[in-house]
Design a protein around this motif. Structure first.
Motif, PDB file in Angstrom:
ATOM      1  N   ALA A  70       3.014   3.579  -5.400  1.00  0.00           N
ATOM      2  CA  ALA A  70       2.188   3.150  -4.271  1.00  0.00           C
ATOM      3  C   ALA A  70       0.951   2.397  -4.759  1.00  0.00           C
ATOM      4  N   ALA A  71       0.341   2.879  -5.813  1.00  0.00           N
ATOM      5  CA  ALA A  71      -0.845   2.208  -6.355  1.00  0.00           C
ATOM      6  C   ALA A  71      -0.476   0.835  -6.908  1.00  0.00           C
ATOM      7  N   VAL A  72       0.691   0.723  -7.520  1.00  0.00           N
ATOM      8  CA  VAL A  72       1.136  -0.578  -8.024  1.00  0.00           C
ATOM      9  C   VAL A  72       1.393  -1.522  -6.851  1.00  0.00           C
ATOM     10  N   ARG A  73       1.964  -1.002  -5.772  1.00  0.00           N
ATOM     11  CA  ARG A  73       2.160  -1.831  -4.566  1.00  0.00           C
ATOM     12  C   ARG A  73       0.810  -2.329  -4.048  1.00  0.00           C
ATOM     13  N   ALA A 111      -1.664 -10.648  -4.569  1.00  0.00           N
ATOM     14  CA  ALA A 111      -1.120 -11.677  -3.666  1.00  0.00           C
ATOM     15  C   ALA A 111      -2.204 -12.219  -2.739  1.00  0.00           C
ATOM     16  N   ILE A 112      -3.059 -11.350  -2.266  1.00  0.00           N
ATOM     17  CA  ILE A 112      -4.142 -11.788  -1.378  1.00  0.00           C
ATOM     18  C   ILE A 112      -5.099 -12.710  -2.118  1.00  0.00           C
ATOM     19  N   GLN A 170      -8.706  -4.374   4.214  1.00  0.00           N
ATOM     20  CA  GLN A 170      -7.625  -3.694   4.913  1.00  0.00           C
ATOM     21  C   GLN A 170      -6.664  -3.028   3.922  1.00  0.00           C
ATOM     22  N   THR A 171      -6.335  -3.722   2.830  1.00  0.00           N
ATOM     23  CA  THR A 171      -5.449  -3.167   1.803  1.00  0.00           C
ATOM     24  C   THR A 171      -6.087  -1.928   1.176  1.00  0.00           C
ATOM     25  N   ASN A 172      -7.365  -2.007   0.848  1.00  0.00           N
ATOM     26  CA  ASN A 172      -8.080  -0.859   0.284  1.00  0.00           C
ATOM     27  C   ASN A 172      -8.121   0.305   1.276  1.00  0.00           C
ATOM     28  N   ASN A 173      -8.403  -0.007   2.533  1.00  0.00           N
ATOM     29  CA  ASN A 173      -8.458   1.037   3.557  1.00  0.00           C
ATOM     30  C   ASN A 173      -7.103   1.718   3.732  1.00  0.00           C
ATOM     31  N   ASN A 174      -6.024   0.923   3.697  1.00  0.00           N
ATOM     32  CA  ASN A 174      -4.682   1.509   3.824  1.00  0.00           C
ATOM     33  C   ASN A 174      -4.438   2.536   2.731  1.00  0.00           C
ATOM     34  N   LEU A 175      -4.756   2.193   1.499  1.00  0.00           N
ATOM     35  CA  LEU A 175      -4.529   3.129   0.401  1.00  0.00           C
ATOM     36  C   LEU A 175      -5.420   4.357   0.539  1.00  0.00           C
ATOM     37  N   ARG A 176      -6.653   4.179   0.945  1.00  0.00           N
ATOM     38  CA  ARG A 176      -7.554   5.331   1.120  1.00  0.00           C
ATOM     39  C   ARG A 176      -7.068   6.252   2.235  1.00  0.00           C
ATOM     40  N   ILE A 177      -6.624   5.664   3.343  1.00  0.00           N
ATOM     41  CA  ILE A 177      -6.123   6.465   4.465  1.00  0.00           C
ATOM     42  C   ILE A 177      -4.904   7.266   4.030  1.00  0.00           C
ATOM     43  N   LEU A 196       2.631   8.841  -2.486  1.00  0.00           N
ATOM     44  CA  LEU A 196       2.133   7.637  -1.851  1.00  0.00           C
ATOM     45  C   LEU A 196       3.129   6.501  -2.064  1.00  0.00           C
ATOM     46  N   THR A 197       4.392   6.713  -1.825  1.00  0.00           N
ATOM     47  CA  THR A 197       5.401   5.718  -2.178  1.00  0.00           C
ATOM     48  C   THR A 197       5.152   4.378  -1.523  1.00  0.00           C
ATOM     49  N   ALA A 198       4.731   4.360  -0.324  1.00  0.00           N
ATOM     50  CA  ALA A 198       4.361   3.141   0.377  1.00  0.00           C
ATOM     51  C   ALA A 198       3.591   3.584   1.593  1.00  0.00           C
ATOM     52  N   PHE A 199       2.767   2.694   2.101  1.00  0.00           N
ATOM     53  CA  PHE A 199       1.898   3.076   3.203  1.00  0.00           C
ATOM     54  C   PHE A 199       2.686   3.579   4.415  1.00  0.00           C
ATOM     55  N   LYS A 200       3.762   2.924   4.772  1.00  0.00           N
ATOM     56  CA  LYS A 200       4.529   3.322   5.954  1.00  0.00           C
ATOM     57  C   LYS A 200       5.595   4.357   5.641  1.00  0.00           C
TER      58      LYS A 200
END
Length: 198
Positions: A104-107, A114-115, A130-137, A150-154
């Motif tokens: 998940a961290a690598v993603r 990419a951004i 937004q990317t940082n917030n997603n990982l923190r959430i 944390l395999t992926a956000f969704k």
């Protein structure tokens, strides 16, 4: 009385340890190399934490019980191999949890990269935030609700301790492994708690 399956148990130990070592190698491949200004970004912190946790699991010694060392008795050898299977199963389980968080961290890192491609502009700052917030959430949810990865956000909600064990069992069954002495999840979690690792 010996049941004649000690060779199968010894092979199972090898299978478990091979999986465990493979997971540790994959975790080690995720060596964060952020710039000094990115060093404390949450995703890079998660990667460093994963590497430290993997090292901690690796450093937990095998609990040797000298009173039950095999002395040629098939029953003693059976009990010793069952203890080793439990130890190896718990280590593999822990390594998988750590590995999923590292993925998940690598993603996150890949999304961040990419951004940042191309000419910097104001929209990038919003996307990065937004990317940082997603990982923190996702990290906060995992910590408070007891989710384990944390395999992926969704995908996070679908990954639980039970799912990790079930995925292992399914893969091991498909591979034709002998699973008679593989411990259930509760036994694995008790081992982890009693040995104070990750």
């Amino acid at each position: 009385m010996a049941d004649g399956f000690n060779e199968a148990r010894a092979l199972r130990v090898t299978e478990l340890m091979t999986d465990y070592q493979g997971l540790l190698r994959r975790i080690a491949e995720y060596a964060p190399n952020p710039s000094p200004e990115e060093y404390f970004e949450h995703g890079y912190e998660v990667l460093r934490q994963c590497r430290a946790e993997a090292q901690a699991v690796l450093l937990v010694p095998y609990p040797i019980d000298l009173s039950s060392m095999p002395n040629g008795s098939g029953d003693q050898e059976k009990r010793q191999l069952q203890r080793i299977i439990l130890d190896a199963s718990a280590r593999r389980f822990q390594a998988k949890k750590i590995y999923l968080r590292a993925v998940a961290a690598v993603r996150w890192s890949n999304a961040r990269t990419a951004i940042l491609q191309g000419t910097p502009h104001a929209a990038q700052a919003t996307q990065l935030q937004q990317t940082n917030n997603n990982l923190r959430i996702v990290s906060a949810i995992a910590a408070t609700v007891g989710l384990t990865s944390l395999t992926a956000f969704k995908e996070l909600a679908a990954v639980t301790d039970a799912r990790i064990v079930n995925d292992f069992r399914q893969a091991d069954t498909q591979a034709g492994y002998w699973l008679v002495d593989d411990p259930p999840l509760a036994t694995i979690l008790n081992w982890i708690r009693s040995h104070g690792s990750a």
